[in-house]
Write a protein that holds these residues in place. Structure first.
Motif, PDB file in Angstrom:
ATOM      1  N   GLY A 237     -10.134  -9.572 -13.849  1.00  0.00           N
ATOM      2  CA  GLY A 237     -10.527 -10.253 -12.617  1.00  0.00           C
ATOM      3  C   GLY A 237      -9.378 -10.484 -11.651  1.00  0.00           C
ATOM      4  O   GLY A 237      -9.317 -11.540 -11.000  1.00  0.00           O
ATOM      5  N   VAL A 238      -8.479  -9.517 -11.536  1.00  0.00           N
ATOM      6  CA  VAL A 238      -7.341  -9.693 -10.639  1.00  0.00           C
ATOM      7  C   VAL A 238      -7.818  -9.769  -9.186  1.00  0.00           C
ATOM      8  O   VAL A 238      -8.809  -9.148  -8.797  1.00  0.00           O
ATOM      9  N   LYS A 239      -7.085 -10.521  -8.388  1.00  0.00           N
ATOM     10  CA  LYS A 239      -7.408 -10.688  -6.966  1.00  0.00           C
ATOM     11  C   LYS A 239      -6.473  -9.882  -6.067  1.00  0.00           C
ATOM     12  O   LYS A 239      -6.679  -9.825  -4.840  1.00  0.00           O
ATOM     13  N   ALA A 240      -5.467  -9.263  -6.654  1.00  0.00           N
ATOM     14  CA  ALA A 240      -4.545  -8.385  -5.932  1.00  0.00           C
ATOM     15  C   ALA A 240      -3.812  -7.546  -6.968  1.00  0.00           C
ATOM     16  O   ALA A 240      -3.802  -7.873  -8.167  1.00  0.00           O
ATOM     17  N   ILE A 241      -3.217  -6.456  -6.511  1.00  0.00           N
ATOM     18  CA  ILE A 241      -2.447  -5.575  -7.400  1.00  0.00           C
ATOM     19  C   ILE A 241      -1.091  -5.290  -6.744  1.00  0.00           C
ATOM     20  O   ILE A 241      -1.027  -5.003  -5.548  1.00  0.00           O
ATOM     21  N   ALA A 257      -9.756   2.322  -8.487  1.00  0.00           N
ATOM     22  CA  ALA A 257     -10.182   0.985  -8.057  1.00  0.00           C
ATOM     23  C   ALA A 257     -11.371   1.077  -7.107  1.00  0.00           C
ATOM     24  O   ALA A 257     -12.335   0.302  -7.223  1.00  0.00           O
ATOM     25  N   LYS A 258     -11.319   2.026  -6.189  1.00  0.00           N
ATOM     26  CA  LYS A 258     -12.446   2.199  -5.262  1.00  0.00           C
ATOM     27  C   LYS A 258     -13.710   2.570  -6.025  1.00  0.00           C
ATOM     28  O   LYS A 258     -14.792   2.017  -5.772  1.00  0.00           O
ATOM     29  N   ALA A 259     -13.588   3.497  -6.981  1.00  0.00           N
ATOM     30  CA  ALA A 259     -14.753   3.948  -7.747  1.00  0.00           C
ATOM     31  C   ALA A 259     -15.343   2.827  -8.584  1.00  0.00           C
ATOM     32  O   ALA A 259     -16.562   2.770  -8.796  1.00  0.00           O
ATOM     33  N   GLN A 260     -14.497   1.913  -9.052  1.00  0.00           N
ATOM     34  CA  GLN A 260     -14.964   0.820  -9.899  1.00  0.00           C
ATOM     35  C   GLN A 260     -15.353  -0.425  -9.099  1.00  0.00           C
ATOM     36  O   GLN A 260     -15.758  -1.434  -9.681  1.00  0.00           O
ATOM     37  N   GLY A 261     -15.226  -0.359  -7.796  1.00  0.00           N
ATOM     38  CA  GLY A 261     -15.586  -1.502  -6.974  1.00  0.00           C
ATOM     39  C   GLY A 261     -14.566  -2.618  -6.978  1.00  0.00           C
ATOM     40  O   GLY A 261     -14.886  -3.762  -6.637  1.00  0.00           O
ATOM     41  N   GLY A 267      -0.164  -4.416  -2.901  1.00  0.00           N
ATOM     42  CA  GLY A 267       1.191  -4.485  -2.371  1.00  0.00           C
ATOM     43  C   GLY A 267       2.074  -3.558  -3.161  1.00  0.00           C
ATOM     44  O   GLY A 267       1.813  -3.291  -4.341  1.00  0.00           O
ATOM     45  N   GLY A 268       3.132  -3.045  -2.530  1.00  0.00           N
ATOM     46  CA  GLY A 268       3.983  -2.125  -3.258  1.00  0.00           C
ATOM     47  C   GLY A 268       5.408  -2.098  -2.754  1.00  0.00           C
ATOM     48  O   GLY A 268       5.700  -2.437  -1.598  1.00  0.00           O
ATOM     49  N   ASN A 269       6.316  -1.706  -3.647  1.00  0.00           N
ATOM     50  CA  ASN A 269       7.712  -1.476  -3.283  1.00  0.00           C
ATOM     51  C   ASN A 269       7.832  -0.221  -2.418  1.00  0.00           C
ATOM     52  O   ASN A 269       6.960   0.644  -2.421  1.00  0.00           O
ATOM     53  N   GLY A 270       8.944  -0.119  -1.712  1.00  0.00           N
ATOM     54  CA  GLY A 270       9.144   0.951  -0.755  1.00  0.00           C
ATOM     55  C   GLY A 270       8.816   2.362  -1.224  1.00  0.00           C
ATOM     56  O   GLY A 270       8.134   3.110  -0.509  1.00  0.00           O
ATOM     57  N   PRO A 271       9.250   2.798  -2.426  1.00  0.00           N
ATOM     58  CA  PRO A 271       9.030   4.193  -2.837  1.00  0.00           C
ATOM     59  C   PRO A 271       7.602   4.534  -3.232  1.00  0.00           C
ATOM     60  O   PRO A 271       7.311   5.690  -3.557  1.00  0.00           O
ATOM     61  N   ASN A 289      -6.259  -1.060   2.264  1.00  0.00           N
ATOM     62  CA  ASN A 289      -5.838  -2.012   1.228  1.00  0.00           C
ATOM     63  C   ASN A 289      -4.339  -2.124   0.984  1.00  0.00           C
ATOM     64  O   ASN A 289      -3.887  -3.128   0.430  1.00  0.00           O
ATOM     65  N   LEU A 290      -3.541  -1.109   1.345  1.00  0.00           N
ATOM     66  CA  LEU A 290      -2.144  -1.082   0.928  1.00  0.00           C
ATOM     67  C   LEU A 290      -1.209  -1.669   1.986  1.00  0.00           C
ATOM     68  O   LEU A 290      -1.303  -1.333   3.163  1.00  0.00           O
ATOM     69  N   THR A 291      -0.274  -2.512   1.530  1.00  0.00           N
ATOM     70  CA  THR A 291       0.831  -2.992   2.356  1.00  0.00           C
ATOM     71  C   THR A 291       2.125  -2.739   1.581  1.00  0.00           C
ATOM     72  O   THR A 291       2.223  -3.074   0.397  1.00  0.00           O
ATOM     73  N   VAL A 292       3.101  -2.131   2.249  1.00  0.00           N
ATOM     74  CA  VAL A 292       4.379  -1.778   1.616  1.00  0.00           C
ATOM     75  C   VAL A 292       5.468  -2.680   2.184  1.00  0.00           C
ATOM     76  O   VAL A 292       5.477  -3.002   3.380  1.00  0.00           O
ATOM     77  N   PHE A 293       6.409  -3.064   1.328  1.00  0.00           N
ATOM     78  CA  PHE A 293       7.502  -3.958   1.720  1.00  0.00           C
ATOM     79  C   PHE A 293       8.829  -3.264   1.447  1.00  0.00           C
ATOM     80  O   PHE A 293       9.151  -2.933   0.315  1.00  0.00           O
ATOM     81  N   SER A 294       9.596  -3.038   2.489  1.00  0.00           N
ATOM     82  CA  SER A 294      10.827  -2.263   2.374  1.00  0.00           C
ATOM     83  C   SER A 294      11.817  -2.687   3.452  1.00  0.00           C
ATOM     84  O   SER A 294      11.427  -2.963   4.590  1.00  0.00           O
TER      85      SER A 294
END
Length: 420
Positions: A237-241, A257-261, A267-271, A289-294
Motif C-alpha cells: 500500500g505504498v503512497k509513493a515510490i 505499476a500502470k498495469a496494476q493500477g 521520485g528518482g535520483n538524477g541517473p 508521475n515522475l519527478t527527478v532531483f539532480s
C-alpha cells in the motif's frame, strides 16, 4: 551520475587485482620534467596534458556515457582552439568499461602511466574498485556518479549533491507537493551497491524524520523485470515510490505499476531517467508521475551557460541526443579546467598538486550549470546540496524541464553525511 555489481563483489573480488595494479604500475606523482618553469608529472609534456576517461558506452548507462563522452571531446576541442590550459593542449584517452569493474581495473592499469587525471568516471562500483589505486597513484578522478561513500576521499571529485542528499530533498518535496504524508509507506527500488544504497541512505533518513515507513526492494543492475518488486509495493500500500536505478528498470517499474493500477508519484535520483524513454509506450506515464532531483541543470534550462553548451552540442552532433548529460560533461570539464589552472598558477602539474588544487576550489560559480555554487574544500561534504526539481516533459529539450530550484529542503540543509 552509478551502478551494477554488489559492492562486495566490486571491492572484495577486485581488490586483489586493483592492489596488483598499484604494485606493478607507476605510482604517485613521479615522472615528467619541468617545462617553462612548471613542474610536470605523468601525462604532462611541454605541449600537452593528457586526461583519461573510463566511461560506459555499452552497459546499463550507455546512453548517458556516450553523450557525456561526446560532450567532453567537444568542450576540449573548443578549449584547445582557445589556447588549452597552461599553454598546453588537452588530449583525452577514452575507455569503455561497459559498467564492469573488472574491465575498468584492467583498463586503468593500461592508461594510468599516461594520464595526469581522470576527467570522467561513470559508475559507483567502478569507482569503489579503483579507489585503492587512485589513492596510491595520487590520481584525481572526477565522477559522473554521486555516491556519498566517496565524499571523504580527497582524490575523488563529486560534482553536485550526493544520492542521499538528492533523496532527502526529493522526499520532502514530495511531501509538500504530491500528497505524501506522515504515516504513509514509501517504496524504494534501488540497485545493490554504492549507487542504489547511497539513495537508500537518504530515503531512510527522510523516512525517520518525517514518520514514513520504507518498503525496500533491492535489485541487481542486470535485472530488467520489475513485476515482483512493484507487486510488493502494491501489496504494502505504498503512497509513493523512490527509485535509484537505471532507465530500463524505471521503464519496467512504471509500466508494471500502470498495469496494476498503482498510480502513485515516483521520485528518482538524477541517473534514473533517459529521454529515450519518452519514445516508448511508458512515456506518458513518466510525464504524469515522475519527478527527478539532480544538481545538474537540464539542457532545457533558460540560462546562457546551458544554452551555450546545448548550441555547441547540437551543432557538432546534429544527429545526437541533446540531454542533461551534455551539461554533466560541461561541468566535469569546467571543474577540471579550473583545477589544472590552479595547479599551473602554482607552477606544479604533478598529480599530488592536481589533487590539492581540486580541494582548494570553493565558491565556484557554474552560471546555472549546477543548482548551487561548488565547494570542494570541505572533505566529506557534497560540493553542493541544492538540486533542480525536474518534471518529465516530451516537449522540453532533453525531456526534462525545471519546475523548482535551486531547491534545498530544510531536512537536506540540516543533514550531515554519515561519518563526517
Amino acid at each position: 551520475m552509478s551502478r551494477r555489481l554488489v559492492k562486495a563483489l566490486a571491492i572484495g573480488a577486485l581488490l586483489p587485482t586493483a592492489l596488483g595494479v598499484a604494485a606493478c604500475g607507476k605510482s604517485k606523482s613521479g615522472g615528467g620534467e619541468s617545462s617553462g618553469g612548471v613542474k610536470g608529472g605523468p601525462g604532462i609534456t611541454a605541449k600537452t596534458i593528457t586526461l583519461g576517461e573510463q566511461t560506459d558506452q555499452s552497459g546499463v548507462f550507455a546512453a548517458l556515457g556516450t553523450v557525456i563522452t561526446q560532450s567532453n571531446r567537444l568542450y576540449w576541442k573548443q578549449q584547445n582552439a582557445a589556447g588549452g590550459v597552461c599553454g598546453r593542449q588537452v588530449k583525452l584517452i577514452v575507455k569503455d568499461h561497459g559498467y564492469d569493474p573488472q574491465t575498468a581495473v584492467t583498463q586503468y592499469r593500461d592508461i594510468a602511466p599516461n594520464v595526469a587525471a581522470l576527467l570522467q568516471v561513470i559508475g559507483s562500483p567502478i569507482s569503489a574498485a579503483l579507489l585503492p589505486t587512485w589513492e596510491r597513484d595520487d590520481m584525481t578522478a572526477l565522477l559522473a556518479a554521486w555516491p556519498p561513500t566517496l565524499l571523504s576521499k580527497k582524490n575523488v571529485g563529486i560534482i553536485g549533491a550526493s544520492y542521499d542528499v538528492e533523496a532527502i530533498n526529493g522526499i520532502q518535496w514530495l511531501m509538500k507537493n504530491k500528497g505524501l504524508k506522515k504515516g504513509d509507506k514509501i517504496g524504494d527500488l534501488y540497485f545493490e551497491g554504492d549507487y542504489g544504497e547511497g539513495g537508500l541512505i537518504g530515503v531512510k533518513y527522510a523516512a525517520k524524520k518525517f514518520g514514513l515507513t520504507v518498503v525496500e526492494q533491492k535489485i541487481k543492475a542486470t535485472d530488467t523485470d520489475m513485476s515482483g518488486q512493484v507487486s510488493a509495493f502494491k501489496r504494502a500500500g505504498v503512497k509513493a515510490i523512490w527509485m535509484t536505478v537505471g532507465p530500463k528498470q524505471l521503464a519496467s517499474a512504471a509500466g508494471v505499476a500502470k498495469a496494476q493500477g498503482l498510480n502513485v508519484p515516483i521520485g528518482g535520483n538524477g541517473p534514473v531517467f533517459s529521454p529515450l524513454l519518452l519514445g516508448t509506450a511508458i512515456g506518458k506515464t513518466l510525464e504524469a508521475n515522475l519527478t527527478v532531483f539532480s544538481s545538474t541543470a537540464p539542457i532545457s534550462l533558460d540560462q546562457p551557460a546551458v544554452a551555450k553548451a546545448k548550441a555547441a552540442f547540437t551543432k557538432a552532433y546534429p544527429k545526437g541526443d541533446p540531454q542533461q548529460a551534455v551539461i554533466t560533461a560541461w561541468l566535469e570539464s569546467e571543474v577540471m579546467k579550473a583545477t589544472l589552472q590552479k595547479a599551473c598558477d602554482a607552477k606544479d602539474l604533478s598529480r599530488a598538486n592536481i589533487v590539492k588544487s581540486l580541494r582548494s576550489i570553493s565558491g565556484f560559480d557554474t552560471a546555472g550549470l549546477t543548482a548551487g555554487s561548488l565547494d570542494f574544500s570541505k572533505l566529506g561534504q557534497p560540493s553542493t546540496k541544492e538540486v533542480y526539481v525536474l518534471k518529465i516533459d516530451k516537449a522540453a529539450a532533453g525531456g526534462e524541464k525545471t519546475i523548482g530550484g535551486p531547491y534545498l529542503s530544510p531536512a537536506a540543509k540540516a543533514y550531515q553525511v554519515a561519518g563526517t
